[in-house]
Design an enzyme around this catalytic site. Sequence first.
Site, PDB file in Angstrom:
ATOM      1  N   GLY A  84     -25.756  44.951 -78.980  1.00  0.00           N
ATOM      2  CA  GLY A  84     -27.036  44.594 -79.611  1.00  0.00           C
ATOM      3  C   GLY A  84     -27.408  43.133 -79.367  1.00  0.00           C
ATOM      4  O   GLY A  84     -27.133  42.593 -78.287  1.00  0.00           O
ATOM      5  N   ARG A 135     -14.851  44.054 -47.931  1.00  0.00           N
ATOM      6  CA  ARG A 135     -15.764  44.730 -48.871  1.00  0.00           C
ATOM      7  C   ARG A 135     -15.044  45.481 -49.990  1.00  0.00           C
ATOM      8  O   ARG A 135     -15.542  45.496 -51.126  1.00  0.00           O
ATOM      9  CB  ARG A 135     -16.735  45.642 -48.097  1.00  0.00           C
ATOM     10  CG  ARG A 135     -17.849  44.830 -47.489  1.00  0.00           C
ATOM     11  CD  ARG A 135     -18.787  45.589 -46.612  1.00  0.00           C
ATOM     12  NE  ARG A 135     -19.759  44.670 -46.035  1.00  0.00           N
ATOM     13  CZ  ARG A 135     -20.371  44.822 -44.869  1.00  0.00           C
ATOM     14  NH1 ARG A 135     -20.118  45.897 -44.137  1.00  0.00           N
ATOM     15  NH2 ARG A 135     -21.224  43.928 -44.442  1.00  0.00           N
ATOM     16  N   GLU A 182     -21.818  39.555 -48.811  1.00  0.00           N
ATOM     17  CA  GLU A 182     -20.999  40.400 -47.899  1.00  0.00           C
ATOM     18  C   GLU A 182     -21.679  41.727 -47.586  1.00  0.00           C
ATOM     19  O   GLU A 182     -21.043  42.773 -47.484  1.00  0.00           O
ATOM     20  CB  GLU A 182     -19.589  40.601 -48.458  1.00  0.00           C
ATOM     21  CG  GLU A 182     -18.821  39.290 -48.393  1.00  0.00           C
ATOM     22  CD  GLU A 182     -17.335  39.456 -48.534  1.00  0.00           C
ATOM     23  OE1 GLU A 182     -16.784  40.427 -48.003  1.00  0.00           O
ATOM     24  OE2 GLU A 182     -16.730  38.578 -49.164  1.00  0.00           O
ATOM     25  N   GLU A 242     -27.397  31.921 -42.768  1.00  0.00           N
ATOM     26  CA  GLU A 242     -28.187  30.719 -42.480  1.00  0.00           C
ATOM     27  C   GLU A 242     -29.431  30.729 -43.357  1.00  0.00           C
ATOM     28  O   GLU A 242     -29.736  31.759 -43.973  1.00  0.00           O
ATOM     29  CB  GLU A 242     -28.574  30.709 -40.992  1.00  0.00           C
ATOM     30  CG  GLU A 242     -27.362  30.666 -40.076  1.00  0.00           C
ATOM     31  CD  GLU A 242     -27.704  30.630 -38.590  1.00  0.00           C
ATOM     32  OE1 GLU A 242     -28.920  30.654 -38.251  1.00  0.00           O
ATOM     33  OE2 GLU A 242     -26.767  30.577 -37.786  1.00  0.00           O
TER      34      GLU A 242
HETATM   35  C1  FAD Z   1     -23.779  33.001 -54.250  1.00  0.00           C
HETATM   36  C2  FAD Z   1     -23.754  33.430 -52.818  1.00  0.00           C
HETATM   37  C3  FAD Z   1     -22.615  33.236 -52.063  1.00  0.00           C
HETATM   38  C4  FAD Z   1     -22.590  33.584 -50.708  1.00  0.00           C
HETATM   39  N1  FAD Z   1     -21.479  33.312 -49.950  1.00  0.00           N
HETATM   40  C5  FAD Z   1     -21.563  33.454 -48.598  1.00  0.00           C
HETATM   41  C6  FAD Z   1     -20.489  32.993 -47.759  1.00  0.00           C
HETATM   42  O1  FAD Z   1     -19.452  32.529 -48.230  1.00  0.00           O
HETATM   43  N2  FAD Z   1     -20.645  33.092 -46.412  1.00  0.00           N
HETATM   44  C7  FAD Z   1     -21.772  33.618 -45.839  1.00  0.00           C
HETATM   45  O2  FAD Z   1     -21.856  33.666 -44.618  1.00  0.00           O
HETATM   46  N3  FAD Z   1     -22.806  34.074 -46.619  1.00  0.00           N
HETATM   47  C8  FAD Z   1     -22.722  33.997 -47.962  1.00  0.00           C
HETATM   48  N4  FAD Z   1     -23.748  34.436 -48.759  1.00  0.00           N
HETATM   49  C9  FAD Z   1     -24.936  34.988 -48.122  1.00  0.00           C
HETATM   50  C10 FAD Z   1     -25.089  36.469 -48.332  1.00  0.00           C
HETATM   51  O3  FAD Z   1     -24.155  37.155 -47.540  1.00  0.00           O
HETATM   52  C11 FAD Z   1     -26.538  36.847 -48.010  1.00  0.00           C
HETATM   53  O4  FAD Z   1     -27.347  36.329 -49.058  1.00  0.00           O
HETATM   54  C12 FAD Z   1     -26.736  38.325 -47.869  1.00  0.00           C
HETATM   55  O5  FAD Z   1     -26.094  38.790 -46.706  1.00  0.00           O
HETATM   56  C13 FAD Z   1     -28.210  38.717 -47.804  1.00  0.00           C
HETATM   57  O6  FAD Z   1     -28.886  37.929 -46.882  1.00  0.00           O
HETATM   58  P1  FAD Z   1     -30.253  37.194 -47.305  1.00  0.00           P
HETATM   59  O7  FAD Z   1     -30.038  36.530 -48.597  1.00  0.00           O
HETATM   60  O8  FAD Z   1     -30.681  36.360 -46.153  1.00  0.00           O
HETATM   61  O9  FAD Z   1     -31.285  38.363 -47.516  1.00  0.00           O
HETATM   62  P2  FAD Z   1     -32.116  39.075 -46.355  1.00  0.00           P
HETATM   63  O10 FAD Z   1     -31.234  39.465 -45.247  1.00  0.00           O
HETATM   64  O11 FAD Z   1     -33.298  38.242 -46.034  1.00  0.00           O
HETATM   65  O12 FAD Z   1     -32.596  40.386 -47.116  1.00  0.00           O
HETATM   66  C14 FAD Z   1     -33.613  40.346 -48.137  1.00  0.00           C
HETATM   67  C15 FAD Z   1     -33.717  41.766 -48.708  1.00  0.00           C
HETATM   68  O13 FAD Z   1     -34.091  42.676 -47.658  1.00  0.00           O
HETATM   69  C16 FAD Z   1     -33.132  43.726 -47.612  1.00  0.00           C
HETATM   70  N5  FAD Z   1     -32.947  44.163 -46.241  1.00  0.00           N
HETATM   71  C17 FAD Z   1     -32.557  43.419 -45.173  1.00  0.00           C
HETATM   72  N6  FAD Z   1     -32.468  44.179 -44.077  1.00  0.00           N
HETATM   73  C18 FAD Z   1     -32.813  45.446 -44.449  1.00  0.00           C
HETATM   74  C19 FAD Z   1     -32.901  46.686 -43.765  1.00  0.00           C
HETATM   75  N7  FAD Z   1     -32.623  46.775 -42.461  1.00  0.00           N
HETATM   76  N8  FAD Z   1     -33.269  47.771 -44.466  1.00  0.00           N
HETATM   77  C20 FAD Z   1     -33.546  47.681 -45.789  1.00  0.00           C
HETATM   78  N9  FAD Z   1     -33.478  46.529 -46.492  1.00  0.00           N
HETATM   79  C21 FAD Z   1     -33.108  45.421 -45.837  1.00  0.00           C
HETATM   80  C22 FAD Z   1     -31.871  43.142 -48.169  1.00  0.00           C
HETATM   81  O14 FAD Z   1     -30.996  44.161 -48.620  1.00  0.00           O
HETATM   82  C23 FAD Z   1     -32.415  42.286 -49.284  1.00  0.00           C
HETATM   83  O15 FAD Z   1     -32.667  43.069 -50.407  1.00  0.00           O
HETATM   84  C24 FAD Z   1     -23.748  34.163 -50.129  1.00  0.00           C
HETATM   85  C25 FAD Z   1     -24.877  34.399 -50.904  1.00  0.00           C
HETATM   86  C26 FAD Z   1     -24.904  34.037 -52.236  1.00  0.00           C
HETATM   87  C27 FAD Z   1     -26.158  34.269 -53.028  1.00  0.00           C
END
Ligand code: FAD
Length: 451
Positions: free
Chosen positions: A339, A243, A363, A127
Site C-alpha cells: 500500500g 544474459r 545487455e 555509444e
Molecule cells: C545504466 C546503464 C548501464 C549500461 N551499461 C553498459 C555497459 O556497461 N556497456 C555497454 O556497452 N552498454 C551499456 N549500457 C547500454 C545498453 O546496453 C543500451 O542502453 C541498450 O543496449 C539499448 O540501447 P539504446 O539505449 O541505444 O536504445 P536503442 O538501441 O536506441 O533502442 C531504443 C528503443 O528501440 C527499441 N529497438 C531497437 N531496435 C529495435 C528493433 N530492431 N525492433 C524493435 N525495437 C527495437 C529498443 O528495444 C528500445 O526500446 C548501459 C545502459 C544503461 C542505461
Amino acid sequence: MLQFELNVRQKALQAKVRDFAIREILPAVWHYEDKDEIPLFLLQRAFDLGFMNSGIPRKYGGKGLGLLEGSILTEEIAAVCPGVATSLFDNSLGMEPLLLSENEPLKKKILPLLVRQFKRICFATSEPTMGSDVAGMKCKAEKRGNDYILNGTKYWITNAGVADYMTVFATIDPEKQHAGIGAFLVEKEWEGVSVGKPIPKLGQRCSNTAALNFKNVRVPKGNIIAEPGKGFVLAMKTFSRTRPIIGAFAVGAARSAMEYAIDYAKKRSVFGTKIANFEAIQFKLAEMYQKVETARLLVWKGAWEADKGIDPTISASIAKFYATEAAMEVVNEALQICGGYGYTRMFPIEKLLRDIRLFSIYEGTSEVQRLIVSGHVLNGYKPVMPPLEDLPLIRGIDLNDPSARETSAWRCRMCGHIHYGEEPPGECPYCFFPATAFKKVWPRALVLVGV
Ligand SMILES: Cc1cc2nc3c(=O)[nH]c(=O)nc-3n(C[C@H](O)[C@H](O)[C@H](O)COP(=O)(O)OP(=O)(O)OC[C@H]3O[C@@H](n4cnc5c(N)ncnc54)[C@H](O)[C@@H]3O)c2cc1C
C-alpha cells in the site's frame, strides 16, 4: 538425468554469499543510493571473499566456477541491491571477451592479475548514437603499423569511472558494419583516455555509469582481443554467456520484493483481519512465487547450457526477457501489497522497482531478445508436428476399421476441408479453390520425427 538440486559445494557458496549480502551489503546501500555513488569498499570486500571474477579458469589462477555458480552469486547480491550487483559482476562482462579470445599472452597477463588484485574491467560497445544496433558503432580503430589508434566515445559504460581496464569494441570503418568491428583491451592510464561525469539515473545509483572518450589512443598489437571482423561475433557470444546473469539479477530482486510483501501481508490488519487472509492477496503472492520460481529455472537452464558447452544463445535470451519482465510484475505487485508504505523511501520496494527497470534495457533490450528468439523460432526451430497441409485431420474414416486404408482423404491447402474419395473434388465446396489445392493426407506413410 535431470537434476534440480544444488550440490553441496553450490549450497555452501550460496550460504556464504547470502550471509555476506545480508550482513554487509544490505545495511550499507541506502546511504550510497542517496549519494548516487558506487560503494567501492563493498566490491573490495566481495573481491576479498572470492565473489568477484569467479569464472576465471584455474589455469590462470582463478576459481574456474561455472555460470551456474555465477547465477547463484548474482541472485544473492541482487536480492539486497541490484545496483551493487551490476557493478560487482561487471568484471565478468568486461573480461568475458578476453576469456573467449585466442590472445593467450594477453590472457596470461591480465587474468592472473585480476585474480590477485582488486582491479575493475568494464565492457564498452554502446555509444551516444548506438546501443541495440551494435553493428552501427562509430568509434574508430585505425591501423598504424602493428597497432591501432582509437578515436570516439562510448556511452552508458558501467564502472567506467572506476575501471582500470576497458574492453572496447571499435570499427575500422563504420560502413563495413559487422565486418569492421574489433575488440581491444585499453588501460585507463593510457594517454588520450578520459571518463565522463557519472550519468544521473532513475535507479541503480549504487552502480557507476559514465562515458569513455578516446582521443588518438594507441593500442599495441598485444592488446587486440579480436581482430577487426571478429569483434561483432565476439560481442554476441559474450552476451549469450552474460544474459543469464541479468536474469539472475532479476530473480534475486523479485524474490526479495516477494518476501517483503509476504511479511507485510501477514502483519497488516484491515477490516478486522490480516490482508494475507484475503484471497485477492493470496493469489497475488502465488503468482509472484510462480514467476520467481519459473524465472530461476530458465536462468539456471541458460547457465547450465553454457557450462556444458552447449550454445546458450536462445535459452539466455528467453531467461533474460522472461526473468526481467517477471521481476517488474513481481516488484510492482509487492509495492501494491504494501500500500502507501510501499511507495515511500522508508520501505525497500521503491528502490527495487527503480533498480530493476534497467534489466530489460541493458545487455540487449527485451525487444532485442524477442528478435533473437523469434528468429530462432522462425528459422532454426525444428517442428515436431507435420505441416498444416499434411495434417491428417480425418473424421470420415474409422482407422480402427481394417479397410480404412482403402479410402483416401484429401486436404484443401487453403481452408482445411477434408474430402474423402479416390480423387480430389473439382473444387473445394467451402473456399472454391480448384482440385489442385488438394493434397492427399491419407493413406500415407507416417514419418515419425526422432524415431
Ligand atoms: C545504466 C546503464 C548501464 C549500461 N551499461 C553498459 C555497459 O556497461 N556497456 C555497454 O556497452 N552498454 C551499456 N549500457 C547500454 C545498453 O546496453 C543500451 O542502453 C541498450 O543496449 C539499448 O540501447 P539504446 O539505449 O541505444 O536504445 P536503442 O538501441 O536506441 O533502442 C531504443 C528503443 O528501440 C527499441 N529497438 C531497437 N531496435 C529495435 C528493433 N530492431 N525492433 C524493435 N525495437 C527495437 C529498443 O528495444 C528500445 O526500446 C548501459 C545502459 C544503461 C542505461
